[in-house]
Design a protein around this motif. Structure first.
Motif, short mmCIF file in Angstrom:
data_model
loop_
_atom_site.label_atom_id
_atom_site.label_comp_id
_atom_site.label_asym_id
_atom_site.label_seq_id
_atom_site.Cartn_x
_atom_site.Cartn_y
_atom_site.Cartn_z
N THR A 62 23.90 32.84 27.83
CA THR A 62 23.89 31.40 27.59
C THR A 62 22.59 30.75 28.02
OG1 THR A 62 24.92 31.06 29.77
CG2 THR A 62 26.38 31.21 27.86
N GLU A 63 21.81 31.45 28.79
CA GLU A 63 20.56 30.87 29.27
C GLU A 63 19.45 30.93 28.22
OE1 GLU A 63 22.15 33.30 30.79
OE2 GLU A 63 22.93 32.45 32.66
N THR A 64 19.71 31.52 27.05
CA THR A 64 18.67 31.73 26.05
C THR A 64 18.04 30.41 25.58
OG1 THR A 64 19.75 33.71 25.25
CG2 THR A 64 18.13 32.69 23.78
N ALA A 65 18.90 29.44 25.24
CA ALA A 65 18.40 28.16 24.74
C ALA A 65 17.55 27.47 25.79
CB ALA A 65 19.56 27.27 24.32
N ALA A 66 18.05 27.48 27.02
CA ALA A 66 17.31 26.82 28.10
C ALA A 66 15.97 27.49 28.34
CB ALA A 66 18.15 26.83 29.37
N SER A 67 15.97 28.82 28.32
CA SER A 67 14.72 29.54 28.57
C SER A 67 13.73 29.30 27.42
CB SER A 67 14.99 31.03 28.72
OG SER A 67 15.56 31.57 27.54
N SER A 68 14.26 29.15 26.20
CA SER A 68 13.41 28.86 25.06
C SER A 68 12.76 27.49 25.22
CB SER A 68 14.22 28.90 23.77
OG SER A 68 13.43 28.57 22.66
N GLU A 69 13.55 26.51 25.65
CA GLU A 69 13.01 25.17 25.88
C GLU A 69 11.93 25.20 26.97
OE1 GLU A 69 13.81 21.92 24.41
OE2 GLU A 69 14.29 23.46 22.93
N ASP A 70 12.18 25.96 28.01
CA ASP A 70 11.19 26.09 29.09
C ASP A 70 9.91 26.72 28.58
OD1 ASP A 70 12.96 24.98 30.86
OD2 ASP A 70 13.66 26.90 31.68
N ALA A 71 10.07 27.72 27.71
CA ALA A 71 8.90 28.40 27.15
C ALA A 71 8.07 27.45 26.29
CB ALA A 71 9.33 29.61 26.33
N ILE A 72 8.75 26.63 25.49
CA ILE A 72 8.04 25.66 24.65
C ILE A 72 7.29 24.65 25.50
CG2 ILE A 72 8.30 23.82 22.95
CD1 ILE A 72 10.73 25.33 21.85
N GLN A 73 7.99 24.15 26.54
CA GLN A 73 7.35 23.16 27.41
C GLN A 73 6.12 23.75 28.09
OE1 GLN A 73 9.93 21.36 30.31
NE2 GLN A 73 8.57 19.61 30.52
N GLU A 74 6.21 25.00 28.52
CA GLU A 74 5.07 25.66 29.14
C GLU A 74 3.94 25.83 28.13
OE1 GLU A 74 2.67 27.44 31.95
OE2 GLU A 74 4.51 26.27 32.17
N HIS A 75 4.29 26.16 26.91
CA HIS A 75 3.30 26.33 25.84
C HIS A 75 2.57 25.01 25.58
CE1 HIS A 75 2.41 29.49 22.72
NE2 HIS A 75 1.67 28.50 22.32
#
Length: 274
Positions: A85-98
């Motif tokens: 379930t953490e996939t979406a959250a981790s994706s959002e974090d990755a985008i923000q970092e990008h």
């Protein structure tokens, strides 16, 4: 489902006027009569462009389309295997970092790295909006630096699109009016110095008309009307040339270069009076 914003080569927040301009440009570009052996492909491309414009130019159908498209993206994401379930959250974090990396590179002058990352991010996440990941001030600064970077790289169409986006987002921000004025000046310079200067008169006219829509100062508009008059003179449309020269002199009677234009027009207009 076809991404109509990509078809029309516009941002998803595009205004009605810019949507129409892009549509007209693409219809001319892909007209079947100029594509010879690829006529069938061009006809198919043109039909898609027309359908995209019909959908997005009507406010009701555009809202309906946007809802459908968002729903499709959401459905597709649900159909993917769920590892955790953490996939979406981790994706959002990755985008923000990008996004933050892009902004930092821009602040440090690493424009090649920043623009490459920016285009890579847009390719992987269609329709991404930086304002979700940055506060309003940083968002405007980031978009401005991106536009400036693409301008330095002579990617003028991309630069113009970004500058226009900032103008639209920042038009209600009275505290940054100086920045919006600077953006208009940069857009004027791109249109006049980089795009119109070496363009055929028909294309140059479209660039100068875009400059007029920026609502610049009176003297600047006088110069643009003179340039439009010069284009019409090259096209041998003398009455239109006279009309725009008259507008230029109404705004600035002592406009430099106007006398030379008058002399040329007198040779073609019998009842010349200005």
């Amino acid at each position: 489902m076809v991404n109509y914003y990509e078809v029309l080569e516009v941002h998803y927040e595009v205004s009605t006027d810019d949507l129409k301009r892009s549509f007209r440009t693409l219809i001319k570009k892909y007209h079947p009569d100029i594509h010879g052996q690829n006529k069938l492909w061009a006809e198919s491309k043109t039909k898609t462009i027309i359908q995209a414009y019909k959908t997005l130019s009507d406010s009701t159908s555009r809202k309906h389309y946007d809802r459908q498209y968002r729903h499709l993206l959401h459905t597709n994401s649900k159909q993917k295997p769920r590892k955790r379930t953490e996939t979406a959250a981790s994706s959002e974090d990755a985008i923000q970092e990008h996004v933050r990396i892009i902004f930092t590179d821009l602040l440090n002058g690493n424009i090649h790295h920043a623009t490459n990352n920016y285009e890579h991010l847009l390719k992987n996440y269609a329709g991404i909006d930086f304002c979700i990941y940055l506060n309003k001030r940083d968002y405007i600064d980031c978009k401005f630096l991106l536009a400036e970077a693409f301008e330095k790289l002579e990617r003028y169409d991309t630069a113009i699109n970004l500058y226009e986006l900032i103008l639209e987002r920042g038009k209600s921000d009275t505290h940054r009016s100086h920045l919006l004025h600077e953006i208009k000046e940069r857009m004027r310079n791109i249109y006049c110095r980089n795009l119109a200067r070496n363009a055929p008169p028909e294309k140059a006219l479209s660039y100068y008309e875009k400059v007029l829509r920026l609502n610049l100062y009176k003297n600047e508009n006088a110069f643009i009307y003179k340039k439009i008059a010069e284009c019409y003179l090259k096209l041998k449309e003398y009455e239109d040339a006279l009309q725009h020269l008259t507008l230029a002199l109404t705004l600035k009677p002592n406009l430099q270069g106007a006398q030379k234009l008058k002399t040329k027009l007198k040779q073609h207009i019998s009842n010349f009076a200005i």
